[in-house]
Design a protein around this motif. Sequence first.
Motif, PDB file in Angstrom:
ATOM      1  N   MET A  34     -43.320  48.034 -15.852  1.00 47.11           N
ATOM      2  CA  MET A  34     -44.241  47.997 -16.985  1.00 47.11           C
ATOM      3  C   MET A  34     -43.933  46.807 -17.874  1.00 47.11           C
ATOM      4  N   GLY A  35     -44.949  46.344 -18.571  1.00 44.00           N
ATOM      5  CA  GLY A  35     -44.746  45.192 -19.423  1.00 44.00           C
ATOM      6  C   GLY A  35     -45.487  45.265 -20.739  1.00 44.00           C
ATOM      7  N   TRP A  36     -44.998  44.490 -21.673  1.00 46.00           N
ATOM      8  CA  TRP A  36     -45.694  44.257 -22.940  1.00 46.00           C
ATOM      9  C   TRP A  36     -46.313  42.868 -22.877  1.00 46.00           C
ATOM     10  N   TYR A  37     -47.586  42.811 -23.160  1.00 43.51           N
ATOM     11  CA  TYR A  37     -48.323  41.570 -23.180  1.00 43.51           C
ATOM     12  C   TYR A  37     -48.806  41.334 -24.614  1.00 43.51           C
ATOM     13  N   ARG A  38     -49.122  40.077 -24.919  1.00 43.13           N
ATOM     14  CA  ARG A  38     -49.725  39.804 -26.218  1.00 43.13           C
ATOM     15  C   ARG A  38     -50.761  38.690 -26.086  1.00 43.13           C
ATOM     16  N   GLU A  46     -50.369  36.802 -22.586  1.00 43.59           N
ATOM     17  CA  GLU A  46     -49.120  36.453 -21.922  1.00 43.59           C
ATOM     18  C   GLU A  46     -48.198  37.677 -21.864  1.00 43.59           C
ATOM     19  N   LEU A  47     -47.401  37.716 -20.819  1.00 44.61           N
ATOM     20  CA  LEU A  47     -46.394  38.764 -20.655  1.00 44.61           C
ATOM     21  C   LEU A  47     -45.146  38.364 -21.438  1.00 44.61           C
ATOM     22  N   VAL A  48     -44.674  39.228 -22.327  1.00 48.18           N
ATOM     23  CA  VAL A  48     -43.505  38.869 -23.129  1.00 48.18           C
ATOM     24  C   VAL A  48     -42.262  39.676 -22.765  1.00 48.18           C
ATOM     25  N   ALA A  49     -42.445  40.863 -22.191  1.00 44.41           N
ATOM     26  CA  ALA A  49     -41.284  41.673 -21.837  1.00 44.41           C
ATOM     27  C   ALA A  49     -41.673  42.652 -20.742  1.00 44.41           C
ATOM     28  N   SER A  50     -40.727  42.946 -19.845  1.00 41.47           N
ATOM     29  CA  SER A  50     -40.999  43.913 -18.793  1.00 41.47           C
ATOM     30  C   SER A  50     -39.752  44.744 -18.527  1.00 41.47           C
ATOM     31  N   VAL A  51     -39.993  45.917 -17.949  1.00 34.02           N
ATOM     32  CA  VAL A  51     -38.896  46.814 -17.596  1.00 34.02           C
ATOM     33  C   VAL A  51     -39.236  47.488 -16.278  1.00 34.02           C
ATOM     34  N   THR A  52     -38.278  47.495 -15.361  1.00 34.17           N
ATOM     35  CA  THR A  52     -38.509  48.108 -14.059  1.00 34.17           C
ATOM     36  C   THR A  52     -38.326  49.620 -14.150  1.00 34.17           C
ATOM     37  N   GLY A  53     -38.656  50.292 -13.063  1.00 35.53           N
ATOM     38  CA  GLY A  53     -38.445  51.733 -13.019  1.00 35.53           C
ATOM     39  C   GLY A  53     -36.989  52.099 -13.277  1.00 35.53           C
ATOM     40  N   VAL A  63     -39.181  35.168 -26.880  1.00 34.79           N
ATOM     41  CA  VAL A  63     -38.793  36.403 -27.565  1.00 34.79           C
ATOM     42  C   VAL A  63     -37.384  36.858 -27.193  1.00 34.79           C
ATOM     43  N   LYS A  64     -36.767  36.174 -26.274  1.00 36.00           N
ATOM     44  CA  LYS A  64     -35.436  36.577 -25.806  1.00 36.00           C
ATOM     45  C   LYS A  64     -34.448  36.605 -26.984  1.00 36.00           C
ATOM     46  N   TYR A  79     -41.413  51.376 -25.186  1.00 40.26           N
ATOM     47  CA  TYR A  79     -41.263  50.878 -26.548  1.00 40.26           C
ATOM     48  C   TYR A  79     -40.971  49.389 -26.537  1.00 40.26           C
ATOM     49  N   LEU A  80     -41.271  48.741 -27.648  1.00 40.67           N
ATOM     50  CA  LEU A  80     -40.887  47.355 -27.859  1.00 40.67           C
ATOM     51  C   LEU A  80     -40.338  47.232 -29.269  1.00 40.67           C
ATOM     52  N   GLN A  81     -39.032  47.039 -29.376  1.00 44.57           N
ATOM     53  CA  GLN A  81     -38.408  46.801 -30.670  1.00 44.57           C
ATOM     54  C   GLN A  81     -38.445  45.312 -30.921  1.00 44.57           C
ATOM     55  N   MET A  82     -39.066  44.923 -32.029  1.00 46.75           N
ATOM     56  CA  MET A  82     -39.230  43.511 -32.348  1.00 46.75           C
ATOM     57  C   MET A  82     -38.495  43.219 -33.644  1.00 46.75           C
ATOM     58  N   ASN A  83     -37.490  42.369 -33.559  1.00 47.73           N
ATOM     59  CA  ASN A  83     -36.702  41.981 -34.727  1.00 47.73           C
ATOM     60  C   ASN A  83     -36.881  40.495 -34.993  1.00 47.73           C
ATOM     61  N   SER A  84     -36.473  40.077 -36.172  1.00 39.33           N
ATOM     62  CA  SER A  84     -36.550  38.654 -36.548  1.00 39.33           C
ATOM     63  C   SER A  84     -37.916  38.079 -36.240  1.00 39.33           C
TER      64      SER A  84
END
Length: 115
Positions: A34-38, A46-53, A63-64, A79-84
Amino acid sequence: QVQLVESGGGLVQPGGSLRLSCAASGITLRYTVMGWYRQAPGKQRELVASVTGGGTTNYAESVKGRFTVSKDNGKNTMYLQMNSLETEDTAVYYCNRVPAINTAWGQGTQVTVSS
């Protein structure tokens, strides 16, 4: 039928934090990448973050170190925790499978970073 519902966006000042949620039905996150896109105004999504099963994560360079993706398999929620946060993070954020299921795009959640 896959249904994805994003929530948690809002207006935040630069340097602030937000936590986005993606509630999924019709798809089991435990077995899915699954991924978070923006999508920012005038730009392509664009895909900014993904996580496998299994929980392995990957991030776009932009965003790293600031964003953290996670999921709760029991709740079938990601979930997507976004800091800074930076003004350049302003966009509509969506969740979807990687690769995306075209018919599964939700409404997204607006994140606005502004002073």
